[in-house]
Design a protein around this motif. Structure first.
Motif, PDB file in Angstrom:
ATOM      1  N   SER A  20      -1.946  31.729 109.516  1.00  0.00           N
ATOM      2  CA  SER A  20      -0.663  31.378 108.919  1.00  0.00           C
ATOM      3  C   SER A  20      -0.856  30.256 107.914  1.00  0.00           C
ATOM      4  O   SER A  20      -1.698  29.380 108.119  1.00  0.00           O
ATOM      5  CB  SER A  20       0.328  30.915 109.996  1.00  0.00           C
ATOM      6  OG  SER A  20       0.581  31.925 110.937  1.00  0.00           O
ATOM      7  N   CYS A  21      -0.080  30.306 106.862  1.00  0.00           N
ATOM      8  CA  CYS A  21      -0.074  29.238 105.867  1.00  0.00           C
ATOM      9  C   CYS A  21       1.383  28.832 105.667  1.00  0.00           C
ATOM     10  O   CYS A  21       2.149  29.548 105.011  1.00  0.00           O
ATOM     11  CB  CYS A  21      -0.692  29.717 104.567  1.00  0.00           C
ATOM     12  SG  CYS A  21      -0.655  28.487 103.231  1.00  0.00           S
ATOM     13  N   ASN A  32       2.309  31.956  93.859  1.00  0.00           N
ATOM     14  CA  ASN A  32       1.328  32.884  94.392  1.00  0.00           C
ATOM     15  C   ASN A  32       0.543  32.129  95.467  1.00  0.00           C
ATOM     16  O   ASN A  32       0.146  30.974  95.245  1.00  0.00           O
ATOM     17  CB  ASN A  32       0.398  33.314  93.252  1.00  0.00           C
ATOM     18  CG  ASN A  32      -0.817  34.053  93.728  1.00  0.00           C
ATOM     19  OD1 ASN A  32      -0.743  35.181  94.196  1.00  0.00           O
ATOM     20  ND2 ASN A  32      -1.977  33.404  93.627  1.00  0.00           N
ATOM     21  N   ILE A  33       0.351  32.749  96.614  1.00  0.00           N
ATOM     22  CA  ILE A  33      -0.406  32.136  97.687  1.00  0.00           C
ATOM     23  C   ILE A  33      -1.695  32.926  97.890  1.00  0.00           C
ATOM     24  O   ILE A  33      -1.668  34.152  98.033  1.00  0.00           O
ATOM     25  CB  ILE A  33       0.382  32.125  99.011  1.00  0.00           C
ATOM     26  CG1 ILE A  33       1.745  31.447  98.823  1.00  0.00           C
ATOM     27  CG2 ILE A  33      -0.439  31.422 100.099  1.00  0.00           C
ATOM     28  CD1 ILE A  33       1.688  29.975  98.502  1.00  0.00           C
ATOM     29  N   CYS A  49      -4.528  37.518  98.048  1.00  0.00           N
ATOM     30  CA  CYS A  49      -3.439  36.686  97.564  1.00  0.00           C
ATOM     31  C   CYS A  49      -2.181  37.529  97.421  1.00  0.00           C
ATOM     32  O   CYS A  49      -2.247  38.771  97.377  1.00  0.00           O
ATOM     33  CB  CYS A  49      -3.787  35.976  96.270  1.00  0.00           C
ATOM     34  SG  CYS A  49      -4.161  37.049  94.883  1.00  0.00           S
ATOM     35  N   ILE A  50      -1.049  36.848  97.339  1.00  0.00           N
ATOM     36  CA  ILE A  50       0.237  37.533  97.238  1.00  0.00           C
ATOM     37  C   ILE A  50       1.163  36.725  96.342  1.00  0.00           C
ATOM     38  O   ILE A  50       1.262  35.506  96.454  1.00  0.00           O
ATOM     39  CB  ILE A  50       0.864  37.742  98.641  1.00  0.00           C
ATOM     40  CG1 ILE A  50       2.157  38.555  98.552  1.00  0.00           C
ATOM     41  CG2 ILE A  50       1.098  36.406  99.346  1.00  0.00           C
ATOM     42  CD1 ILE A  50       2.648  39.058  99.905  1.00  0.00           C
ATOM     43  N   VAL A  78       3.000  32.374 104.659  1.00  0.00           N
ATOM     44  CA  VAL A  78       2.193  33.543 104.341  1.00  0.00           C
ATOM     45  C   VAL A  78       1.221  33.773 105.490  1.00  0.00           C
ATOM     46  O   VAL A  78       0.638  32.820 106.022  1.00  0.00           O
ATOM     47  CB  VAL A  78       1.442  33.352 103.019  1.00  0.00           C
ATOM     48  CG1 VAL A  78       0.401  34.441 102.818  1.00  0.00           C
ATOM     49  CG2 VAL A  78       2.417  33.345 101.850  1.00  0.00           C
ATOM     50  N   TYR A  79       1.059  35.035 105.853  1.00  0.00           N
ATOM     51  CA  TYR A  79       0.188  35.398 106.957  1.00  0.00           C
ATOM     52  C   TYR A  79      -1.000  36.218 106.448  1.00  0.00           C
ATOM     53  O   TYR A  79      -0.886  36.948 105.466  1.00  0.00           O
ATOM     54  CB  TYR A  79       0.947  36.228 107.988  1.00  0.00           C
ATOM     55  CG  TYR A  79       2.168  35.537 108.533  1.00  0.00           C
ATOM     56  CD1 TYR A  79       3.441  35.823 108.032  1.00  0.00           C
ATOM     57  CD2 TYR A  79       2.063  34.584 109.543  1.00  0.00           C
ATOM     58  CE1 TYR A  79       4.562  35.191 108.515  1.00  0.00           C
ATOM     59  CE2 TYR A  79       3.187  33.940 110.039  1.00  0.00           C
ATOM     60  CZ  TYR A  79       4.432  34.246 109.523  1.00  0.00           C
ATOM     61  OH  TYR A  79       5.536  33.602 110.008  1.00  0.00           O
ATOM     62  N   LEU A  80      -2.101  36.096 107.136  1.00  0.00           N
ATOM     63  CA  LEU A  80      -3.254  36.953 106.880  1.00  0.00           C
ATOM     64  C   LEU A  80      -3.656  37.568 108.211  1.00  0.00           C
ATOM     65  O   LEU A  80      -4.221  36.880 109.078  1.00  0.00           O
ATOM     66  CB  LEU A  80      -4.413  36.166 106.273  1.00  0.00           C
ATOM     67  CG  LEU A  80      -5.614  37.003 105.862  1.00  0.00           C
ATOM     68  CD1 LEU A  80      -5.245  37.903 104.665  1.00  0.00           C
ATOM     69  CD2 LEU A  80      -6.806  36.129 105.502  1.00  0.00           C
TER      70      LEU A  80
END
Length: 126
Positions: A20-21, A32-33, A49-50, A78-80
């Motif tokens: 998580s960010c 953009n993350i 990235c998104i 933002v999740y990865l």
């Protein structure tokens, strides 16, 4: 401006983790993350990235089909999602942010990012 990365840990090969960010201090939709990683002795590399404005995404070839990036704009997070993890995924993972309107090339290089989180360690055992 603050980016807080979390969710790293130790997992066996084939396992999953979700990073998580959490972002604060800026208008989330304008940014953009990106997720980067750096393994010992190696250079930092982009993972994914998104763009929060339209949901456009990018994945490095090494993680395509295994990792999924997503954004919850209501939570400024933002999740990865990382599945089918491999020992070569072992690294410190960082999230970073840059203004979408400054992007010349997508995905942006590391140098294009304005803000960085502190990193979270992912260790995949074989």
């Amino acid at each position: 401006v603050q980016l807080q990365a979390s969710g790293g840990g130790l997992v066996q090969a084939g396992g999953s983790l979700r990073l998580s960010c959490a972002a604060s201090g800026f208008t989330f939709d304008d940014y953009n993350i990106g997720w980067f990683r750096q393994a010992p002795g190696k250079e930092r590399e982009v993972v994914s990235c998104i763009k929060n404005s339209d949901g456009s995404t990018y994945y490095a070839d090494s993680v395509k089909g295994r990792f999924t990036i997503s954004s919850d704009n209501a939570k400024n997070t933002v999740y990865l999602q990382m599945n089918s993890l491999k020992p070569e995924d072992t690294a410190v993972y960082y999230c970073a942010a840059n203004l979408i309107h400054t992007i010349v090339v997508f995905p942006p290089t590391a140098r294009a990012y304005d803000y960085w989180g502190q990193g979270t360690l992912v260790t995949v055992s074989s």
